[in-house]
Design an enzyme around this catalytic site. Structure first.
Site, mmCIF file in Angstrom:
data_model
loop_
_atom_site.group_PDB
_atom_site.id
_atom_site.type_symbol
_atom_site.label_atom_id
_atom_site.label_comp_id
_atom_site.label_asym_id
_atom_site.label_seq_id
_atom_site.Cartn_x
_atom_site.Cartn_y
_atom_site.Cartn_z
ATOM 1 N N THR A 228 1.000 -1.364 -0.213
ATOM 2 C CA THR A 228 -0.036 0.187 0.096
ATOM 3 C C THR A 228 0.576 1.127 0.140
ATOM 4 O OG1 THR A 228 -0.294 0.417 2.189
ATOM 5 C CG2 THR A 228 -1.791 -1.128 1.678
ATOM 6 N N ASP A 229 0.605 2.227 -0.346
ATOM 7 C CA ASP A 229 1.272 3.537 0.135
ATOM 8 C C ASP A 229 0.812 3.551 1.021
ATOM 9 O OD1 ASP A 229 1.866 6.432 -0.128
ATOM 10 O OD2 ASP A 229 0.576 7.026 -2.033
ATOM 11 N N TRP A 230 1.733 4.886 1.639
ATOM 12 C CA TRP A 230 2.027 4.598 2.963
ATOM 13 C C TRP A 230 0.686 4.986 3.680
ATOM 14 C CZ3 TRP A 230 5.489 2.182 1.817
ATOM 15 C CH2 TRP A 230 6.628 2.301 2.217
#
Length: 815
Positions: A228-230
């Protein structure tokens, strides 16, 4: 499964914990089984491994690393080989810093020139972006580490990026927004993919079965890891089912428990978790050599020289009236502009690199052969008018033969987390330019910015050199172009419109509250401008040289196009020949022409070379929404060779056999799309294209605020305290801009204003968990004291649980 035996030794709790980070940048380790942590680092154009407190906004300094030109800059080189070389050097530095996964390259399409992160992306064209990305990936992964191509997918605005729903038709999704990813995965063979924050047609991308399973895994055979993106995980279990292995950063065990409960309740089978663990283990063991490599340092000077060569090959000469460039030896120049002394060389946000060194143009004139008679900043960097500085600059300009005017956008204008308000260069710079023109019209502008700007001031300069964001060696590279030591060869990887209102997505960017509709469909960038014959400032693929090239003798077969290229000027140079293909049938709406190949070649003065550009599986294809697959329309096709999308040199035709698929559209229902004038499509026609009614793109004020509503929507909150907090935040943002603290003001927008409520929990590493967030939402939705009590109660429970876990850990260690 490759690691079935090892997975069999893991407890359910260990497997679940494996699915999220250990901290901000590291994955979980399982010491008893010899499974180590991996380190992930930002790094599209340089390694950003933070030595101290970790963050995702670029606030804290990182370990020094080579700052190469950004992707938007390197795309102008049109050199896959250069991209691979940069990737090679990025990989070397990653190994030295013990980085397992390098989070890049970013390959989202430049749908709109205002997107705040365009400096980090390659192009408005998926073929060019995909080929460049594949080169980067091959170079990075040649050192045993993993590249992570991002952000998958249709993440084309920064405003409300963590919750906006992107509505796009299937054909456009495939042809425009996924093709670059397809090339990066199939040709680059990237080991990891980062999912984007946004929703796609109603579901978050990392939970989207169509995107993550049907396309990524089944069609493209991707067997690597999705991260995932952060803070980008919404429903952790849904993400796991879609094949999202790794959630970052840590959630302090909160989402691990969600996975355990889902398996124990029978909601999902443990096999789903095991498959994800298996893929993550493969990545860990595949990058093992990073930690066995004993290399402690890299040759900083050598890497700096590579950064300079990369910048030299990517600089674009946009105007050269009267051959003012290259500058003759002995010419007296006045250097004016704040960007000369303090170069603008990279973007802002998670890609900020701490450079090993930084070249400055003022230090380079001694060896250049031109005479610098002085320097004046001329303007305030962040837009404030300063008459004294302007007057001093004009006084200096009068004494010079040529004015070198260093202009551009500042660091807080182009940044992750927010979009630009306009395409304009700050007024104080334009006022200075107008004043300089009155005292000395021999002006060469050196432009520094990472994306498109309007240029109503273009007639005030005789020369225009666009360095984009050229990295730590950019100042030296630009000086070598100015003096003719380097013949410029860069060409624009994006179109420059005359004005922002001309852009095809003008009426539908950005999506403000609930969704953003891609009503322009396939017509982005040059596909729109060329199809509608819309005048532009600089076309896609445009760039001047100090020499000239002639194209001749085109020959087309079913497999390739061959032609001759002659350097007809007096100096050696590189030319970028571009292959476009246009279908002459009007049964299916299409752009007038599309980029399907390119070749960059060095040719000495007077020399002729024969070039061949091969056709591939993407040359004639289109995505058919009826057959739900790629098809070829049987038709006559134009094979077009150009020096840009508007400078066509050779054309031939070829008849291509089709796949016999049914026509996908009813022409009568899509008249605007068949005309190509798709910059302001009516909602009814857009609904005909996508096949369903679009939802109202406004937030429903009658519904209480929830996890995926943003903090900005507290303006609609039923709770007075939440509305007050919203207006305090708006005032603070306004006040910070007023007193010149624009960088701090941006942080409010990036990390607070557009953050969905769930992001508070996801980005704080468990400091504030979801049960506590439930209490905050009660307060927001007019139950202030009940909510406050809930927050305090859940915080107390969290502290108690943490103490119990700590006690058990100590006891286990003693045993």
């Amino acid at each position: 499964m490759k690691y079935k035996d090892l997975i069999g030794k893991m407890t359910l709790e260990e497997k679940a914990s494996f699915m999220s980070g250990k901290d901000f940048w590291q994955t979980q380790n399982i010491e008893r089984l010899g499974i180590r942590s991996m380190f992930l680092s930002d790094g599209p154009h340089g390694i950003r491994k933070q030595a101290e407190a970790a963050d995702h906004l670029g606030l804290n300094a990182s370990i020094p690393a080579t700052c190469f030109p950004t992707a938007a800059t390197i795309a102008n080189s049109w050199s896959v080989e250069l991209g691979e070389q940069i990737g090679d050097y990025l990989g070397k530095e990653a190994v030295v810093q013990k980085v397992d996964v390098l989070l890049g390259p970013g390959i989202n399409m430049k749908r709109n020139p205002l997107c705040g992160r365009n400096f980090e992306y390659f192009s408005e064209d998926p073929y060019l972006a995909g080929k460049m990305a594949a080169g980067y990936i091959r170079g990075i992964q040649s050192h045993g580490i993993a590249a992570c191509v991002k952000h998958f997918a249709v993440n084309n605005q920064e405003e409300r990026r963590m919750s906006i729903d992107t509505i796009v038709d299937e054909r456009t999704l495939r042809e425009i927004y996924l093709t670059a990813f397809e090339i990066a995965i199939k040709e680059g063979k990237t080991k990891t993919v980062m999912s984007s924050y946004n929703q796609l047609n109603g579901s978050y991308t990392n939970e989207n079965i169509h995107l993550m399973k049907e396309i990524l895994r089944d069609e493209w055979d991707f067997d690597g890891v999705v991260v995932t993106d952060w803070g980008g995980s919404n429903d952790r279990v849904a993400g796991l089912v879609a094949g999202n292995e790794l959630e970052m950063p840590t959630t302090a065990g909160e989402t691990n428990e969600e996975i355990i409960q889902a398996i124990q309740s029978g909601k999902i089978k443990e096999d789903v978790l095991d498959e994800c663990v298996d893929r993550l283990l493969e990545l860990i063991f595949a990058t093992e050599e990073v930690h066995t490599n004993s290399q402690q340092e890299f040759d900083m000077e050598e890497h700096h020289k590579v950064a300079q060569r990369a910048a030299e090959e990517s600089i674009v000469l946009l105007k050269n009236e009267g051959n003012i460039l290259p500058l003759n030896k002995g010419v007296k120049v006045a250097v004016i502009g704040d960007f000369a002394k303090e170069p603008r060389y990279q973007g802002a946000g998670s890609s900020i690199v701490n450079p090993t060194k930084l070249d400055n143009v003022l230090d380079g004139f001694d060896q250049s052969g031109i005479i610098n008679i002085g320097y004046e900043p001329g303007f305030e960097r962040y837009g404030k008018k300063n008459t004294t500085k302007m007057d001093k600059a004009c006084t200096l300009a009068k004494e010079s033969d040529v004015v070198l005017f260093y202009m551009g956008l500042d660091e807080v204008t182009e940044a992750e987390g927010l979009d630009r308000p306009s395409l304009k260069i700050p007024d104080n710079q334009i006022q200075l330019l107008n004043s300089l023109y009155k005292v000395n019209p021999n002006i060469v502008a050196i432009l520094s910015c990472g994306s498109v700007v309007e240029m109503p001031w273009l007639d005030k300069v005789k020369g225009l050199v666009h360095g984009y964001l050229a990295g730590q060696a950019g100042a030296s590279a630009i000086l070598r172009v100015l003096t003719g030591e380097v013949n410029p060869s860069g060409k624009l990887a994006e179109t420059y419109p005359l004005q922002y209102e001309d852009t095809p997505s003008y009426h539908h960017f950005p999506g403000k509250e609930v969704s953003v509709e891609y009503r322009e469909s396939i017509y982005i960038g040059y596909r729109y401008y060329d199809t509608t014959n819309k005048d532009v400032l600089f076309p896609f693929g445009y760039g001047l040289s100090y020499t000239t090239f002639e194209y001749s003798d085109i020959q087309v077969t079913k497999d390739e196009v061959t032609f001759k290229l002659t350097n007809t000027g007096n100096v050696a140079g590189m030319e970028i020949a571009q292959l476009y293909v246009g279908c002459k049938s009007d049964d299916i709406f299409r752009a007038k022409k599309e980029l399907k190949g390119f070749a960059k070649v060095f040719i000495n003065a007077g020399e002729t070379k024969t070039l061949t550009i091969a056709f591939d599986d993407k040359t004639f294809r289109y995505f058919n929404v009826k057959s739900n697959q790629w098809e070829i329309e049987e038709a006559e096709y134009e094979i077009i060779l150009g020096a840009s999308s508007a400078d066509i040199r050779l054309i031939d035709t070829i008849v291509v056999e089709g796949t016999g698929a049914p026509l996908p559209y009813d022409k009568d229902q899509l008249p605007t799309y068949y005309s190509g004038k798709a910059n302001d499509v009516a909602v009814e026609e857009f609904e005909s294209l996508i096949g369903y009614k679009v939802l109202v793109a406004k937030w429903d004020r009658s519904i209480p605020l929830g996890y995926n509503d943003t903090i900005a929507q507290c303006r609609y909150a039923k709770g007075g305290s939440a509305r007050l907090a919203y207006y305090v935040m708006v005032f603070a943002h306004w006040f910070l801009i007023k007193i010149g603290k624009r960088s701090t003001a941006n942080i409010i927008m990036m990390s607070v204003y557009h953050m969905p409520f769930r992001g508070i929990a996801r980005m704080t590493g468990g400091v504030l968990n979801m049960p506590m967030l439930d209490g905050i939402l009660m307060m927001v939705n007019s139950h202030f004291f009940k909510g406050l009590n809930h927050v305090l109660k859940e915080r107390s429970n969290k502290v108690k649980v943490a103490k119990v876990i700590k006690t058990k850990a100590v006891a286990t260690k003693e045993i």
